[in-house]
Design an enzyme around this catalytic site. Structure first.
Site, mmCIF file in Angstrom:
data_model
loop_
_atom_site.group_PDB
_atom_site.id
_atom_site.type_symbol
_atom_site.label_atom_id
_atom_site.label_comp_id
_atom_site.label_asym_id
_atom_site.label_seq_id
_atom_site.Cartn_x
_atom_site.Cartn_y
_atom_site.Cartn_z
ATOM 1 N N TYR A 232 0.802 -1.475 -0.187
ATOM 2 C CA TYR A 232 -0.153 0.160 0.224
ATOM 3 C C TYR A 232 0.750 1.185 0.288
ATOM 4 O O TYR A 232 -0.041 2.455 -0.873
ATOM 5 C CB TYR A 232 -1.369 -0.247 1.172
ATOM 6 N N LYS B 72 3.505 -15.441 3.159
ATOM 7 C CA LYS B 72 3.816 -16.534 1.647
ATOM 8 C C LYS B 72 4.947 -16.672 1.816
ATOM 9 O O LYS B 72 6.116 -16.381 0.874
ATOM 10 C CB LYS B 72 3.411 -14.847 0.800
ATOM 11 N N ASP C 179 -2.656 -18.535 0.802
ATOM 12 C CA ASP C 179 -3.335 -19.350 0.389
ATOM 13 C C ASP C 179 -4.517 -19.808 0.992
ATOM 14 O O ASP C 179 -5.895 -20.392 0.846
ATOM 15 C CB ASP C 179 -2.996 -19.462 -0.674
ATOM 16 N N ASP D 189 -6.010 -6.609 3.654
ATOM 17 C CA ASP D 189 -7.415 -6.493 3.797
ATOM 18 C C ASP D 189 -8.300 -7.438 3.072
ATOM 19 O O ASP D 189 -9.427 -7.832 2.764
ATOM 20 C CB ASP D 189 -6.690 -5.477 2.461
ATOM 21 N N ASP E 208 -12.177 -9.211 4.197
ATOM 22 C CA ASP E 208 -13.230 -9.147 3.765
ATOM 23 C C ASP E 208 -14.370 -10.381 4.067
ATOM 24 O O ASP E 208 -15.231 -10.691 3.632
ATOM 25 C CB ASP E 208 -13.504 -9.227 2.503
HETATM 26 C C1 IPM Z 1 -10.080 -1.639 3.795
HETATM 27 C C2 IPM Z 1 -10.392 -1.183 2.592
HETATM 28 C C3 IPM Z 1 -9.424 0.237 1.739
HETATM 29 C C4 IPM Z 1 -8.482 -0.980 1.918
HETATM 30 C C5 IPM Z 1 -9.649 1.024 1.026
HETATM 31 C C6 IPM Z 1 -10.641 2.189 0.753
HETATM 32 C C7 IPM Z 1 -8.007 2.072 0.850
HETATM 33 O O1 IPM Z 1 -10.720 -1.906 1.004
HETATM 34 O O2 IPM Z 1 -10.549 -0.629 5.121
HETATM 35 O O3 IPM Z 1 -10.178 -2.535 3.870
HETATM 36 O O4 IPM Z 1 -7.909 -0.982 0.870
HETATM 37 O O5 IPM Z 1 -7.244 -0.635 3.054
HETATM 38 MN MN MN Z 2 -10.904 -3.802 2.385
#
Ligand code: IPM
Ligand code: MN
Length: 353
Positions: free
Chosen positions: A142, A187, A219, A243, A247
């Site tokens: 990032y 990884k 993975d 990240d 999700d």
């Molecule tokens: C998160 C989001 C952010 C990230 C984006 C919006 C930049 O997806 O907080 O997980 O990738 O960190």
């Molecule tokens: Mn995210």
């Protein structure tokens, strides 16, 4: 206690859920005799439109001077499909993380008994799953050196020893407070940066003899999370892997609208839902405010106000049990409550308790 809170509503559904978070915060402060003061500040697309910067200096100052930041969401589709855009709302979030030194992002993955049927996984796999993902938040790809022209582009996944040590320490300490099981996700079979993570984790592990530390390739971890989510207690990983995995973790519970997070580090801590700005739902009063409200619970817990946090969690559970739910988690045939209605129900519960 006196609390000075910076409120950053941001974009999309951000402002709507922000209101509910603030009302819950105020109700709890009134009940427990805390004095709270809010400073509102611009960020994201809203700030680009108004002042041309997704994390203006003024916002930084307000956050820096506050005891905590209550953040909602940033992002707007008008920037998503324009790779040439010079500034993007997400840069505001990244600037906030970097400038406040928020290197540790704590994302709890929890399930709610009455929502097990909403999970894409079978109930018996999900029931009782409860783990923390600790995501490094200010390093890696990032923030590493980047380059882009028409024929070539790269991002650099760089980590230094102090950056790795401080986040692993957070991981070991959370494991000590929980079930003493830490999974270091990397990884290391391919990436040099991951090999350094693993080496440092192995150096540190003997200082936490009570913690069972294991190492898992990312993975494999992605697979294990859906095969056996109950395997995990605390996982710690780098920015990009965290990240992606969070999700995945958020949908285990049945709705992304349920999970809060805390980002802590060198300066003011930030509390925010893990979901995004869901621009399609903006203004429709359908967004689930629970992740934002649970972020307020994490805020109180950060300041060691356990009872305050517990009351918010109790109120959230009571709202779910009473089927006071936004459309995406409502039971079949149940009344559909809006963002505001769910928020007010929770506020009333807190007041009457
Ligand atoms: C998160 C989001 C952010 C990230 C984006 C919006 C930049 O997806 O907080 O997980 O990738 O960190
Ligand atoms: Mn995210």
């Amino acid at each position: 206690m006196k609390l000075n809170i910076a409120v950053l509503p941001g974009d999309g559904i951000g402002p709507e859920i922000s209101v509910q978070g603030v009302e819950v915060m105020s109700a709890v402060c009134e009940k427990f005799g805390h004095e709270v003061h809010y400073e509102y500040a611009l960020c994201g697309a809203d700030a680009i439109d108004k002042v041309g910067d997704p994390f203006p200096e003024e916002t930084y100052r307000i956050c820096k001077d506050a005891d905590a930041v209550l953040f909602s969401a940033v992002g707007d589709p008008k920037f998503d499909n324009d790779p040439t855009a010079k500034v993007r709302p997400e840069q505001g979030l990244l600037a906030m993380r970097k400038k406040l030194g928020l290197f540790a992002n704590i994302r709890p993955v929890q399930t709610f008994k009455c929502l097990l049927h909403k999970s894409p996984l079978r109930a018996e796999l999900v029931d009782g799953a409860d783990f923390l993902c600790i995501r490094e938040l200010t390093g890696g790809m990032y923030f590493g050196e980047k380059y882009q022209d028409n024929d070539k582009a790269y991002d650099t996944n760089m980590y230094t020893r102090p950056e790795i040590e401080r986040i692993l320490k957070v991981g070991f300490e959370y494991a000590m407070k929980r079930n003493k099981h830490l999974t270091v996700v990397d990884k290391a079979n391919v990436l040099a940066s991951s090999r350094l993570w693993r080496q440092i984790a192995q150096e540190m592990a003997p200082s936490y003899p009570e913690v069972t530390t294991d190492y898992m390739y990312v993975d494999n971890a992605a697979m294990r999370m859906i095969q056996e989510p109950k395997f995990f207690d605390v996982m710690v990983t780098e920015n990009t892997f965290g990240d992606i995995l969070t999700d995945e973790g958020s949908c285990i519970s049945g709705s992304m609208g349920l999970l809060p997070s805390a980002s802590t580090g060198e300066s003011t801590p930030v509390f925010e839902p893990i979901h995004g700005s869901w621009p399609q739902a903006k203004g429709l009063n359908i967004a689930n405010p629970l992740a934002q409200i649970l972020s307020v619970a994490m805020l109180f817990e950060y300041f060691d106000c356990k009872e305050e946090g517990a009351l918010i969690r109790e109120a959230v559970n009571a709202s779910l049990d009473a089927n006071v739910r936004t459309p995406e988690i409502q039971v079949e045939g149940g009344a559909k409550y809006g963002t505001k209605e769910v928020g007010s129900w929770i506020v009333n519960y807190i007041k009457e308790k």
